[in-house]
Write a protein that holds these residues in place. Structure first.
Motif, short mmCIF file in Angstrom:
data_model
loop_
_atom_site.label_atom_id
_atom_site.label_comp_id
_atom_site.label_asym_id
_atom_site.label_seq_id
_atom_site.Cartn_x
_atom_site.Cartn_y
_atom_site.Cartn_z
N ILE A 36 0.66 -1.25 0.51
CA ILE A 36 0.18 -0.14 -0.15
C ILE A 36 0.86 1.19 0.23
O ILE A 36 0.50 2.22 -0.68
CB ILE A 36 -0.95 0.24 0.89
CG1 ILE A 36 -1.59 -0.65 1.24
CG2 ILE A 36 -1.25 1.44 1.45
CD1 ILE A 36 -2.83 -0.90 1.94
N SER A 37 1.98 1.09 1.02
CA SER A 37 2.94 2.38 0.95
C SER A 37 3.37 3.13 -0.07
O SER A 37 3.61 3.87 -0.57
CB SER A 37 3.68 2.42 2.08
OG SER A 37 3.26 1.90 3.39
N LEU A 83 1.92 1.19 -3.31
CA LEU A 83 1.49 2.35 -4.10
C LEU A 83 0.55 4.18 -4.24
O LEU A 83 0.44 4.45 -4.97
CB LEU A 83 0.06 1.12 -3.96
CG LEU A 83 0.24 0.17 -4.82
CD1 LEU A 83 -1.23 -0.74 -4.05
CD2 LEU A 83 -0.02 0.07 -6.20
N GLU A 84 0.66 3.83 -2.92
CA GLU A 84 0.61 5.96 -2.41
C GLU A 84 1.64 6.50 -2.76
O GLU A 84 0.92 7.94 -2.89
CB GLU A 84 0.09 5.96 -1.20
CG GLU A 84 -0.57 5.06 -0.22
CD GLU A 84 -1.11 5.28 1.27
OE1 GLU A 84 0.14 5.25 1.41
OE2 GLU A 84 -2.44 4.93 1.37
N ARG A 131 -7.57 1.38 5.13
CA ARG A 131 -6.98 0.27 5.76
C ARG A 131 -7.54 -0.16 6.92
O ARG A 131 -7.40 1.13 7.70
CB ARG A 131 -5.31 1.29 5.73
CG ARG A 131 -4.60 0.81 4.62
CD ARG A 131 -3.09 1.69 5.09
NE ARG A 131 -3.48 2.74 4.97
CZ ARG A 131 -1.83 4.03 4.58
NH1 ARG A 131 -1.51 3.44 4.85
NH2 ARG A 131 -2.04 5.10 4.78
N SER A 143 -8.58 -1.80 0.58
CA SER A 143 -7.74 -0.66 0.33
C SER A 143 -6.30 -1.15 -0.63
O SER A 143 -6.12 -0.31 -1.55
CB SER A 143 -6.94 -0.41 1.66
OG SER A 143 -6.33 0.65 1.65
N LYS A 152 -7.83 -1.36 -4.07
CA LYS A 152 -8.96 0.06 -4.80
C LYS A 152 -7.17 0.64 -4.91
O LYS A 152 -7.60 1.69 -6.08
CB LYS A 152 -8.65 1.03 -2.80
CG LYS A 152 -8.99 2.49 -4.20
CD LYS A 152 -10.49 3.68 -2.68
CE LYS A 152 -10.31 4.97 -2.87
NZ LYS A 152 -8.94 5.90 -3.00
N HIS A 153 -5.96 0.40 -4.24
CA HIS A 153 -4.41 1.43 -4.89
C HIS A 153 -4.21 0.83 -5.83
O HIS A 153 -3.45 1.14 -7.38
CB HIS A 153 -3.67 1.15 -4.08
CG HIS A 153 -4.09 2.34 -2.70
ND1 HIS A 153 -4.90 1.76 -1.43
CD2 HIS A 153 -3.33 3.57 -2.08
CE1 HIS A 153 -4.68 2.42 -0.58
NE2 HIS A 153 -3.65 4.02 -0.97
N GLU A 162 -6.51 1.56 -9.04
CA GLU A 162 -6.25 3.39 -9.58
C GLU A 162 -4.49 3.67 -9.76
O GLU A 162 -4.58 4.78 -10.62
CB GLU A 162 -6.26 4.44 -8.08
CG GLU A 162 -7.93 4.27 -7.47
CD GLU A 162 -8.13 5.50 -6.44
OE1 GLU A 162 -6.95 5.75 -5.66
OE2 GLU A 162 -8.96 5.94 -6.14
N ALA A 163 -3.81 3.04 -9.42
CA ALA A 163 -2.91 2.69 -10.80
C ALA A 163 -2.79 2.18 -11.43
O ALA A 163 -1.34 3.05 -12.72
CB ALA A 163 -1.95 1.86 -9.50
#
Length: 345
Positions: A179-180, A182-183, A292, A312, A315-316, A319-320
């Motif tokens: 997740i980190s 991806l963000e 999350r 979560s 979604k990431h 969106e990526a």
């Protein structure tokens, strides 16, 4: 004579002073000199202009320094946020500007409060998720150190259980790391053309045993006779589908159904739908289901397992790919998660 609102006060006051002064001057000239001179009109104009500029300058200075003092005293506002060129003697405009500024600041404070509450909740959730496997591992190791290690059968079983706890910790950390990445855009996507139907069937086969525990059927909405090619990161889309279907199984009803369908929406886009007839999601929980560790079940039960990161991550990843994800749900009837994909060649 028409003035901008900015000059209304100075103009009206200057006009009153000039008029009164001119009348007084006219009376004096008539009483003492018995004359009425046309120069009175010039006197009126000159006096009006002089008075107007003096009043406008003094009032603007007065208002600016008063506002400056208010800003300094309150300390919530910054003096730089009130630029000197925008100072006006129009109190209606001034009041509206200050009100707008206060509303913006209130919104900022509310946003900070929401973020602070989210941070506290997130920290509480992550500590809860990590605490359970950590304490599990710790308890088994301590038991072994206290003497249980001498029993070969107990030792093997406790080490196996401790290993499962470590695996869960590793799983949570890996998902957080993903997740980190991806963000911050640190996860590189390897896009390729592949048959989405084949990928979905692979996920069905992978989760067949899990679905069998609740006798949930994993099906397509219809029989697809031709391949459907998409362009995306195959591994990540498999993860999206797996997480969505696992989620539908987790909250699905006994003897229920999880259905996947694919439809064309525009020339170069497809919509993949994952629909179930499970518990559904309450309306108040809908805006937060992609957060999350956010759980619809507030009891804190972990009987269904999972890290609380699945949606979560979904979604990431979507969106990526510069795609969109949607959710529709009705409590007691079921849920539908859908996301777009680019068509391949």
């Amino acid at each position: 004579m028409t003035f901008s609102k900015r000059y209304n006060f100075a103009a009206s006051t200057a006009l009153l002073i000039a008029f009164c002064s001119t009348v007084a001057m006219g009376i004096l000239l008539y009483v003492f000199l018995k004359i009425i001179s046309a120069w009175l009109l010039l006197f009126f104009l000159i006096l009006f202009l002089i008075t107007f500029f003096i009043l406008q300058y003094r009032v603007e200075k007065f208002i600016y320094f008063r506002i400056k003092k208010i800003y300094k005293d309150v300390r919530i506002l910054n003096e730089k946020d009130f630029p000197k060129p925008s100072v006006t003697t129009d109190m209606e405009v001034l009041t509206r500007e200050v009100e707008n500024y206060v509303n913006v600041k209130k919104l900022e404070i509310e946003t900070l409060n929401v973020r602070e509450n989210y941070r506290k909740e997130f920290m509480g959730n992550i500590s809860h998720e990590l605490k359970t496997p950590l304490f599990t591992v710790q308890s088994y190791i301590l038991t072994l150190l206290d003497g249980a290690m001498k029993d070969k059968k107990v030792r093997k079983e406790y080490l196996r259980r401790a290993s499962k706890g470590v695996e869960r910790l590793t799983y949570i950390v890996k998902e957080l790391d993903m997740i980190s990445k991806l963000e911050v855009g640190g996860l590189v996507l390897n896009k390729e053309n592949f048959n989405i139907l084949e990928l979905i069937q692979n996920v069905f086969d992978l989760l067949e045993m899990k679905a069998a525990k609740k006798n949930i059927s994993l099906v397509f909405d219809k029989e697809y006779s031709e391949e459907i090619i998409v362009k995306a990161d195959r591994e990540r889309i498999e993860q999206v589908l797996t997480n969505l279907i696992v989620n539908s199984l987790k909250y699905g009803k006994q003897d229920g159904t999880t259905e996947v369908s694919i439809e064309n929406i525009v020339k170069n886009k497809l919509l993949v739908r994952v629909t179930d007839n499970g518990e559904g999601i309450a309306k108040e929980n809908m805006p937060r289901i992609f957060e999350r560790f956010y759980r619809v079940d507030k009891s804190g039960s972990r009987k269904e397992g999972g890290s609380g990161l699945g949606l979560s991550i979904v979604k990431h990843i979507v969106e990526a790919h510069n795609e969109k994800i949607y959710v529709e749900s009705q409590l007691g009837i079921g849920s539908e998660f859908s996301f777009t994909l680019e068509k391949g060649k």
